[in-house]
Write a protein that holds these residues in place. Structure first.
Motif, mmCIF file in Angstrom:
data_model
loop_
_atom_site.group_PDB
_atom_site.id
_atom_site.type_symbol
_atom_site.label_atom_id
_atom_site.label_comp_id
_atom_site.label_asym_id
_atom_site.label_seq_id
_atom_site.Cartn_x
_atom_site.Cartn_y
_atom_site.Cartn_z
ATOM 1 N N ILE A 147 6.575 -0.938 -9.887
ATOM 2 C CA ILE A 147 5.975 -1.837 -8.895
ATOM 3 C C ILE A 147 7.004 -2.874 -8.441
ATOM 4 N N ALA A 148 7.849 -3.315 -9.353
ATOM 5 C CA ALA A 148 8.865 -4.323 -9.030
ATOM 6 C C ALA A 148 10.114 -3.731 -8.386
ATOM 7 N N ASP A 149 10.280 -2.424 -8.480
ATOM 8 C CA ASP A 149 11.470 -1.756 -7.943
ATOM 9 C C ASP A 149 11.390 -1.694 -6.416
ATOM 10 N N PRO A 150 12.373 -2.246 -5.698
ATOM 11 C CA PRO A 150 12.309 -2.232 -4.238
ATOM 12 C C PRO A 150 12.376 -0.830 -3.623
ATOM 13 N N GLU A 151 12.825 0.156 -4.374
ATOM 14 C CA GLU A 151 12.919 1.534 -3.866
ATOM 15 C C GLU A 151 11.582 2.279 -3.917
ATOM 16 N N VAL A 152 10.733 1.957 -4.886
ATOM 17 C CA VAL A 152 9.513 2.731 -5.123
ATOM 18 C C VAL A 152 8.393 2.266 -4.193
ATOM 19 N N GLN A 153 7.784 3.236 -3.495
ATOM 20 C CA GLN A 153 6.664 2.949 -2.591
ATOM 21 C C GLN A 153 5.338 3.488 -3.113
ATOM 22 N N VAL A 154 5.401 4.542 -3.930
ATOM 23 C CA VAL A 154 4.194 5.180 -4.462
ATOM 24 C C VAL A 154 4.458 5.552 -5.913
ATOM 25 N N VAL A 155 3.456 5.345 -6.769
ATOM 26 C CA VAL A 155 3.496 5.811 -8.152
ATOM 27 C C VAL A 155 2.317 6.761 -8.334
ATOM 28 N N SER B 67 -0.278 -2.563 -5.333
ATOM 29 C CA SER B 67 0.307 -3.718 -5.997
ATOM 30 C C SER B 67 1.729 -3.916 -5.476
ATOM 31 N N ASN B 68 2.003 -5.089 -4.960
ATOM 32 C CA ASN B 68 3.335 -5.420 -4.450
ATOM 33 C C ASN B 68 3.810 -4.389 -3.423
ATOM 34 N N GLY B 69 2.894 -3.885 -2.614
ATOM 35 C CA GLY B 69 3.257 -2.909 -1.592
ATOM 36 C C GLY B 69 3.481 -1.512 -2.114
ATOM 37 N N VAL B 70 3.058 -1.245 -3.346
ATOM 38 C CA VAL B 70 3.194 0.076 -3.959
ATOM 39 C C VAL B 70 1.800 0.648 -4.183
ATOM 40 N N LEU B 71 1.571 1.867 -3.695
ATOM 41 C CA LEU B 71 0.319 2.565 -3.953
ATOM 42 C C LEU B 71 0.429 3.227 -5.314
ATOM 43 N N VAL B 72 -0.522 2.939 -6.205
ATOM 44 C CA VAL B 72 -0.560 3.500 -7.550
ATOM 45 C C VAL B 72 -1.809 4.365 -7.643
ATOM 46 N N CYS B 73 -1.631 5.661 -7.930
ATOM 47 C CA CYS B 73 -2.748 6.607 -8.013
ATOM 48 C C CYS B 73 -2.780 7.233 -9.399
ATOM 49 N N CYS B 74 -3.929 7.162 -10.050
ATOM 50 C CA CYS B 74 -4.112 7.687 -11.402
ATOM 51 C C CYS B 74 -5.066 8.875 -11.349
ATOM 52 N N CYS C 280 -6.052 6.569 10.220
ATOM 53 C CA CYS C 280 -5.433 5.707 9.217
ATOM 54 C C CYS C 280 -4.703 6.513 8.156
ATOM 55 N N ASN C 281 -3.696 5.890 7.573
ATOM 56 C CA ASN C 281 -3.010 6.421 6.397
ATOM 57 C C ASN C 281 -2.461 5.219 5.637
ATOM 58 N N PHE C 282 -1.940 5.454 4.452
ATOM 59 C CA PHE C 282 -1.459 4.341 3.623
ATOM 60 C C PHE C 282 -0.046 3.872 3.958
ATOM 61 N N VAL C 283 0.700 4.599 4.709
ATOM 62 C CA VAL C 283 2.109 4.281 4.940
ATOM 63 C C VAL C 283 2.314 2.851 5.459
ATOM 64 N N PRO C 284 1.534 2.357 6.409
ATOM 65 C CA PRO C 284 1.779 0.991 6.899
ATOM 66 C C PRO C 284 1.527 -0.097 5.855
ATOM 67 N N HIS C 285 0.816 0.239 4.783
ATOM 68 C CA HIS C 285 0.479 -0.745 3.758
ATOM 69 C C HIS C 285 1.513 -0.800 2.639
ATOM 70 N N LEU C 286 2.506 0.086 2.686
ATOM 71 C CA LEU C 286 3.510 0.168 1.628
ATOM 72 C C LEU C 286 4.749 -0.615 2.006
ATOM 73 N N LYS C 287 5.474 -1.071 0.989
ATOM 74 C CA LYS C 287 6.709 -1.789 1.287
ATOM 75 C C LYS C 287 7.661 -0.843 2.005
ATOM 76 N N PRO C 288 8.183 -1.277 3.137
ATOM 77 C CA PRO C 288 9.067 -0.400 3.904
ATOM 78 C C PRO C 288 10.457 -0.319 3.292
ATOM 79 N N GLN C 289 11.086 0.793 3.500
ATOM 80 C CA GLN C 289 12.502 0.945 3.176
ATOM 81 C C GLN C 289 13.268 0.554 4.437
ATOM 82 N N PRO C 290 14.499 0.130 4.306
ATOM 83 C CA PRO C 290 15.243 -0.359 5.482
ATOM 84 C C PRO C 290 15.296 0.621 6.650
ATOM 85 N N ASP C 291 15.305 1.917 6.370
ATOM 86 C CA ASP C 291 15.431 2.892 7.456
ATOM 87 C C ASP C 291 14.088 3.395 7.965
ATOM 88 N N GLN C 292 12.981 2.818 7.497
ATOM 89 C CA GLN C 292 11.668 3.288 7.914
ATOM 90 C C GLN C 292 11.079 2.383 8.984
#
Length: 184
Positions: free
Chosen positions: A66-74, A129-136, A163-175
């Motif tokens: 969740i804290a990793d700036p690279e991760v958008q989905v877990v 959480s923190n712009g990361v979608l976590v699915c269990c 709708c989709n979840f992509v706009p709710h996730l932390k963006p990567q610089p090239d997205q």
């Protein structure tokens, strides 16, 4: 206001975590099912892990991602049942900023055709959480296929409308992300 979607596919950075007391990465068919599907869809596997079904080990790994700036989905598989060793929901819920109630509800609904009333014992859940979608998800390849094919494939695709979840996730610089306003 109109709902917006992207015209092009935005690959997401996804981490996969298996919760198991008995599997290794070599024998982890559920986690591998998720890896195969996310890569086939064009997403990027940025990390993969396996921890025993211990609240604090689960929470520690998910917190790192969740804290990793690279991760958008877990994507997590395992530990969502009712046995004494099933601790994934208790580990993850305190970490979520917002719970996606519809994920668990929809997972149980689509699972009904496959496993009947046993779907009642699934504690599948998701949140952001923190712009990361976590699915269990439950710890079986079938449950992972169901969750990916019936829910996640489209919700992690920037082209899915309205709708989709992509706009709710932390963006990567090239997205470049689209937007979606959920109707209340």
């Amino acid at each position: 206001m109109a709902h917006l979607k992207q015209r092009h596919f935005v690959p997401l950075n996804i981490a996969v975590l298996t919760i198991s007391d008995t599997r290794s990465l070599d024998t982890d068919t559920s986690g591998q099912t998720l890896v195969d599907r996310l890569q086939r869809a064009g997403h990027v596997l940025v990390d993969r892990g396996l921890v025993i079904d211990d609240i604090y080990q689960i929470r520690a790994q998910v917190s790192l991602w969740i804290a990793d700036p690279e991760v958008q989905v877990v994507l997590m598989t395992g530990g969502t049942g009712f046995t004494a060793r099933d601790n994934t929901p208790q580990a993850v819920l305190p970490l979520l900023d917002k719970q996606v109630d519809g994920f668990g509800e929809l997972f149980r609904q689509v699972s009904l055709a496959e496993i009947g009333m046993s779907t009642l014992q699934s504690r599948a859940l998701a949140g952001v959480s923190n712009g990361v979608l976590v699915c269990c998800m439950p710890g079986s390849p079938g449950a992972c296929r169901t969750a990916w094919d019936q829910i996640l494939l489209s919700q992690l695709d920037s082209r899915t409308g309205p709708c989709n979840f992509v706009p709710h996730l932390k963006p990567q610089p090239d997205q470049v992300l689209g937007a979606c306003e959920a109707r209340s």
